[in-house]
Design an enzyme around this catalytic site. Structure first.
Site, PDB file in Angstrom:
ATOM      1  N   TYR A 154       0.828  -1.218   0.000  1.00 35.67           N
ATOM      2  CA  TYR A 154       0.000   0.000   0.000  1.00 35.67           C
ATOM      3  C   TYR A 154       0.859   1.263   0.000  1.00 35.67           C
ATOM      4  O   TYR A 154       0.672   2.161  -0.826  1.00 35.67           O
ATOM      5  CB  TYR A 154      -0.925  -0.013   1.225  1.00 35.67           C
ATOM      6  CG  TYR A 154      -1.855   1.182   1.310  1.00 35.67           C
ATOM      7  CD1 TYR A 154      -3.000   1.251   0.520  1.00 35.67           C
ATOM      8  CD2 TYR A 154      -1.597   2.242   2.185  1.00 35.67           C
ATOM      9  CE1 TYR A 154      -3.857   2.345   0.589  1.00 35.67           C
ATOM     10  CE2 TYR A 154      -2.449   3.337   2.262  1.00 35.67           C
ATOM     11  CZ  TYR A 154      -3.572   3.380   1.463  1.00 35.67           C
ATOM     12  OH  TYR A 154      -4.425   4.472   1.535  1.00 35.67           O
ATOM     13  N   ALA A 156       3.977   1.615  -0.787  1.00 34.43           N
ATOM     14  CA  ALA A 156       4.770   1.701  -2.028  1.00 34.43           C
ATOM     15  C   ALA A 156       3.894   2.221  -3.177  1.00 34.43           C
ATOM     16  O   ALA A 156       4.328   3.057  -3.979  1.00 34.43           O
ATOM     17  CB  ALA A 156       5.340   0.326  -2.373  1.00 34.43           C
ATOM     18  N   SER A 157       2.651   1.750  -3.225  1.00 32.35           N
ATOM     19  CA  SER A 157       1.756   2.183  -4.324  1.00 32.35           C
ATOM     20  C   SER A 157       1.435   3.668  -4.206  1.00 32.35           C
ATOM     21  O   SER A 157       1.358   4.386  -5.208  1.00 32.35           O
ATOM     22  CB  SER A 157       0.461   1.355  -4.327  1.00 32.35           C
ATOM     23  OG  SER A 157      -0.365   1.694  -3.215  1.00 32.35           O
ATOM     24  N   LYS A 158       1.274   4.151  -2.974  1.00 37.81           N
ATOM     25  CA  LYS A 158       0.902   5.562  -2.783  1.00 37.81           C
ATOM     26  C   LYS A 158       2.101   6.487  -3.018  1.00 37.81           C
ATOM     27  O   LYS A 158       1.949   7.578  -3.557  1.00 37.81           O
ATOM     28  CB  LYS A 158       0.316   5.766  -1.378  1.00 37.81           C
ATOM     29  CG  LYS A 158      -1.053   5.104  -1.184  1.00 37.81           C
ATOM     30  CD  LYS A 158      -2.118   5.711  -2.092  1.00 37.81           C
ATOM     31  CE  LYS A 158      -3.498   5.155  -1.826  1.00 37.81           C
ATOM     32  NZ  LYS A 158      -4.547   5.739  -2.675  1.00 37.81           N
TER      33      LYS A 158
END
Ligand SMILES: NC(=O)c1ccc[n+]([C@@H]2O[C@H](COP(=O)([O-])OP(=O)(O)OC[C@H]3O[C@@H](n4cnc5c(N)ncnc54)[C@H](O)[C@@H]3O)[C@@H](O)[C@H]2O)c1
Length: 250
Positions: A154, A156-158
């Site tokens: 999460y 890393a994605s943001k």
């Protein structure tokens, strides 16, 4: 108050939480809305609420983890509503897990929904936004800036979404479009409703990123999104604006 009459505003993740609050906030300001979500019932409920106060929105049930579905949705919106002025990428998934238990399925889904979908939707929407001097608002998170135990995919994605926002803003620096992000902290939504902390989670590690002030109602964050999308924010480009009750302050 910002007004959006004759503006087509696309909101993803509109079945629930911040996406729903954002759709309602734009509807109250006169926007023509195009909404999508993977949750058909929630989306229908949002559409019904909007239809009570404004024009019924264009709605599609879409799984944004599929790049083809992202592009198809944008094409359908532009064709049906005659163009696009604003794209708000809200849909997101969480996924609390120990590093050792992250599966390829979980990793790929979190990245697909939180990071890749905003890219494919933006790529498809940009030609339409450029025609009308429009803009994109991506919903990142305070988790883009803080290390958070058990949330590696999460966060890393943001973080990637914030950097994508800035790089896209640089590439379009000389063109008539604005690209920004907002980064909420804790909000009262259903995002964690079907999640539990991983077995044996160390509460001391979780405590490090728990908010001290109360969780925000999503409408508070929706107000910032509306402002960033409005002409009053003409000087804001390539920014990631925090609205997190101080969680990233120190
Ligand atoms: N709630 C918080 O504390 C918080 C904090 C910071 C950032 N955010 C971000 O805010 C955004 C909205 O989250 P929320 O808190 O309102 O949660 P939510 O669960 O209420 O809303 C998320 C929406 O995204 C939709 N969605 C999920 N996967 C999808 C897919 N594959 N295709 C289409 N739609 C899909 C869900 O069905 C849901 O309606 C997310 O990007 C989230 O990461 C939330």
């Amino acid at each position: 108050m910002e007004r959006f009459e004759h503006k087509v505003v696309v909101v993803t993740g509109a079945a629930s939480g911040l996406g729903k609050a954002t759709a309602l906030a734009f509807a109250a300001r006169g926007a023509t809305l195009a909404l999508c979500d993977v949750n058909a019932q929630g989306l229908a409920d949002t559409a019904a609420e909007i239809a009570e106060v404004s024009v019924a929105p264009f709605v599609r049930t879409v799984d944004l983890a599929d790049p083809g579905a992202c592009k198809g949705f944008i094409t359908e919106v532009a064709t049906s509503l005659g163009g696009i002025d604003v794209l708000v990428n809200v849909a997101g998934v969480l996924g609390f897990t120990h590093v050792a238990d992250v599966t390829e399925t979980l990793w790929n889904r979190v990245m697909a929904v939180n990071m890749s979908a905003p890219f494919w939707l933006s790529q498809a929407a940009l030609p339409h936004l450029l025609e009308r001097g429009g803009n994109i608002v991506n919903v990142a998170s305070s988790a883009a800036f803080l290390g958070e135990a058990y949330l590696v995919p999460y966060t890393a994605s943001k973080a990637a979404l914030v950097q994508m926002t800035k790089s896209m803003a640089m590439e379009f620096l000389k063109q008539n479009v604005r690209i920004n992000a907002v980064a909420p902290g804790g909000m009262n939504t259903a995002i964690g409703a079907n999640e539990s902390l991983p077995e044996g989670a160390d509460m001391a590690l979780l405590q490090r990123f728990m908010p001290v002030r109360p969780m925000a109602e999503p409408a508070l964050v929706a107000d910032l999104i509306v402002y960033v999308a409005s002409d009053r924010a003409a000087n804001i480009h390539g920014a990631c604006l925090s609205t997190d009750a101080g969680i990233t302050a120190g």
